[in-house]
Design an enzyme around this catalytic site. Structure first.
Site, PDB file in Angstrom:
ATOM      1  N   GLY A  83       0.802  -1.218   0.000  1.00 31.41           N
ATOM      2  CA  GLY A  83       0.000   0.000   0.000  1.00 31.41           C
ATOM      3  C   GLY A  83       0.831   1.263   0.000  1.00 31.41           C
ATOM      4  O   GLY A  83       0.359   2.321   0.428  1.00 31.41           O
ATOM      5  N   GLY A  84       2.071   1.182  -0.497  1.00 26.85           N
ATOM      6  CA  GLY A  84       2.909   2.375  -0.603  1.00 26.85           C
ATOM      7  C   GLY A  84       3.237   3.017   0.720  1.00 26.85           C
ATOM      8  O   GLY A  84       3.560   4.213   0.761  1.00 26.85           O
ATOM      9  N   SER A 107       4.908  -5.519  -2.335  1.00 26.75           N
ATOM     10  CA  SER A 107       5.067  -4.103  -2.638  1.00 26.75           C
ATOM     11  C   SER A 107       5.772  -3.400  -1.472  1.00 26.75           C
ATOM     12  O   SER A 107       6.879  -3.783  -1.111  1.00 26.75           O
ATOM     13  CB  SER A 107       3.712  -3.463  -2.968  1.00 26.75           C
ATOM     14  OG  SER A 107       3.882  -2.173  -3.523  1.00 26.75           O
ATOM     15  N   ALA A 108       5.152  -2.393  -0.850  1.00 27.56           N
ATOM     16  CA  ALA A 108       5.777  -1.757   0.305  1.00 27.56           C
ATOM     17  C   ALA A 108       6.039  -2.777   1.400  1.00 27.56           C
ATOM     18  O   ALA A 108       7.016  -2.680   2.149  1.00 27.56           O
ATOM     19  CB  ALA A 108       4.898  -0.629   0.832  1.00 27.56           C
ATOM     20  N   ASP A 162       5.575  -4.528 -14.725  1.00 25.37           N
ATOM     21  CA  ASP A 162       5.657  -3.709 -13.518  1.00 25.37           C
ATOM     22  C   ASP A 162       6.805  -2.716 -13.653  1.00 25.37           C
ATOM     23  O   ASP A 162       7.950  -3.122 -13.889  1.00 25.37           O
ATOM     24  CB  ASP A 162       5.873  -4.617 -12.311  1.00 25.37           C
ATOM     25  CG  ASP A 162       5.934  -3.872 -10.986  1.00 25.37           C
ATOM     26  OD1 ASP A 162       5.808  -2.642 -10.979  1.00 25.37           O
ATOM     27  OD2 ASP A 162       6.121  -4.549  -9.952  1.00 25.37           O
ATOM     28  N   HIS A 186       1.855  -4.525 -11.528  1.00 32.31           N
ATOM     29  CA  HIS A 186       2.165  -4.464 -10.101  1.00 32.31           C
ATOM     30  C   HIS A 186       0.942  -4.919  -9.299  1.00 32.31           C
ATOM     31  O   HIS A 186      -0.175  -4.492  -9.564  1.00 32.31           O
ATOM     32  CB  HIS A 186       2.549  -3.045  -9.700  1.00 32.31           C
ATOM     33  CG  HIS A 186       3.133  -2.962  -8.321  1.00 32.31           C
ATOM     34  ND1 HIS A 186       4.390  -3.426  -8.020  1.00 32.31           N
ATOM     35  CD2 HIS A 186       2.612  -2.500  -7.156  1.00 32.31           C
ATOM     36  CE1 HIS A 186       4.638  -3.237  -6.739  1.00 32.31           C
ATOM     37  NE2 HIS A 186       3.561  -2.687  -6.186  1.00 32.31           N
TER      38      HIS A 186
END
Length: 338
Positions: free
Chosen positions: A105-106, A181-182, A287, A317
């Protein structure tokens, strides 16, 4: 079931719909992400992804049980534990591998209760017959990095000391850190920190890292970032803003939290080699982050770390969590480690 699937797709695409509106022109990443930066440095998040409650009732016909437990009440951190239902039928001596999962979620969005990640953890616990602990860490910019890293390592100490009966089913000598991701960035950095204090974590023994499309960056654009600059999932203005809101004040994207290759990589990687950890990095050619992930694999190879780069054609992504047919690749590789 059809309604649930539609809701889940909506959850996955909440950010993407906004991000794609101005694909061929200068975009306002705040509008694209549907957020407002307040004068006090906090965010107003105008789109909240669907949430799923835990399912702790063993009388229900569900393949995986789940429940929430607090980690640090002062920081409002907690974990959702997933236990394969049939584990309760086994003897106390029958232990299951332990996966500690960090959501993506960045650094700004989602939680361990978000349906998008909850469904993935349910599938993973069932497919791999593992105990999964999904960590809910503090979000930026209200809590900039290294807050998420600190929460993630604290979660390992909490697991080590926990007397929860579900965790008695976990084999603490077969622990893997995983993130998407994050969350992949967090799993990597939490792994570095954990490797520096392995004695303090016993009997918890980390065997490796599973990094799913980990979120890394740098001030110089990579070829895949240039090639996919107008990608509708995570265009460059979006990733730049995420770093601006999550990194400590006064540093750029070549800081160690965002660029693991700076200064030749962290010195603790030599220790990870000695520990014999096995690392897997998952990515796909569609991505924009894929070249960052390849750079990480190259760095680990140079350090002598046992690493497998698992790269696939096409994709986007988030595909390994959002698409169950791609999640299988992660689960199958995980089972080879057991």
């Amino acid at each position: 079931m059809a309604v649930h699937k539609v809701t889940t797709v909506f959850s996955i695409c909440l950010i993407l719909i906004h991000a794609s509106k101005l694909a061929h022109s200068a975009m306002d990443p705040y509008k694209a992400l549907n957020i407002i930066l307040n004068p006090n440095g906090t965010l107003t998040r105008l789109s909240i992804p669907p949430q799923s409650p835990p399912s702790p009732d063993p009388t229900l016909p569900t393949p995986v049980l789940s429940k929430d437990l607090p980690i640090n009440k002062s920081n409002h951190t907690w974990a959702r534990i997933y236990l394969p239902h049939q584990a309760q039928d086994h003897s106390p001596n029958h232990k299951l591998p332990l996966i500690v999962f960090y959501h993506g979620g960045g650094f700004l969005f989602y939680s361990a209760a978000s349906t998008y990640f909850h469904d993935f953890c349910v599938r993973m616990a069932h497919a791999t017959q593992s105990v999964v602990v999904s960590v809910d860490y503090r979000l930026a910019p209200e809590h900039r990095l290294p807050a998420a890293y600190e929460d993630s390592v604290e979660a390992l100490h909490w697991i080590k000391a926990s007397k929860d009966r579900w965790l008695r089913h976990a084999d603490y000598s077969r622990c893997y850190l995983m993130g998407e991701s994050a969350g992949g960035n967090i799993a990597y950095t939490a792994g570095l920190r954990a490797a520096a204090e392995v004695e303090n974590l016993k009997p918890l023994k980390i065997e490796g890292l599973m990094l799913i499309q980990p979120f890394f960056g740098g001030t110089k654009r990579s070829p895949s970032e240039i090639r996919l600059a107008e990608d509708k999932t995570i265009p460059l203005p979006i990733t730049d803003l995420m770093w601006n809101l999550s990194l400590p004040f006064g540093v750029d994207r070549d800081y160690e939290y965002s660029n693991p290759t700076v200064h030749g990589g962290d010195k603790i990687l030599d220790g990870i080699k000695v520990l014999g950890w096995r690392v897997a990095v998952f990515g796909c050619e569609g991505d924009p982050l894929v070249d960052r992930e390849r750079e990480l694999v190259k760095l680990l190879q140079q350090k002598g770390v046992h690493v497998a780069g698992k790269f696939y054609e096409g994709g986007r992504h988030g595909i390994f969590v959002g698409d169950p047919s791609m999640s299988v690749h992660v689960f199958n590789h995980l089972k080879t480690l057991y």
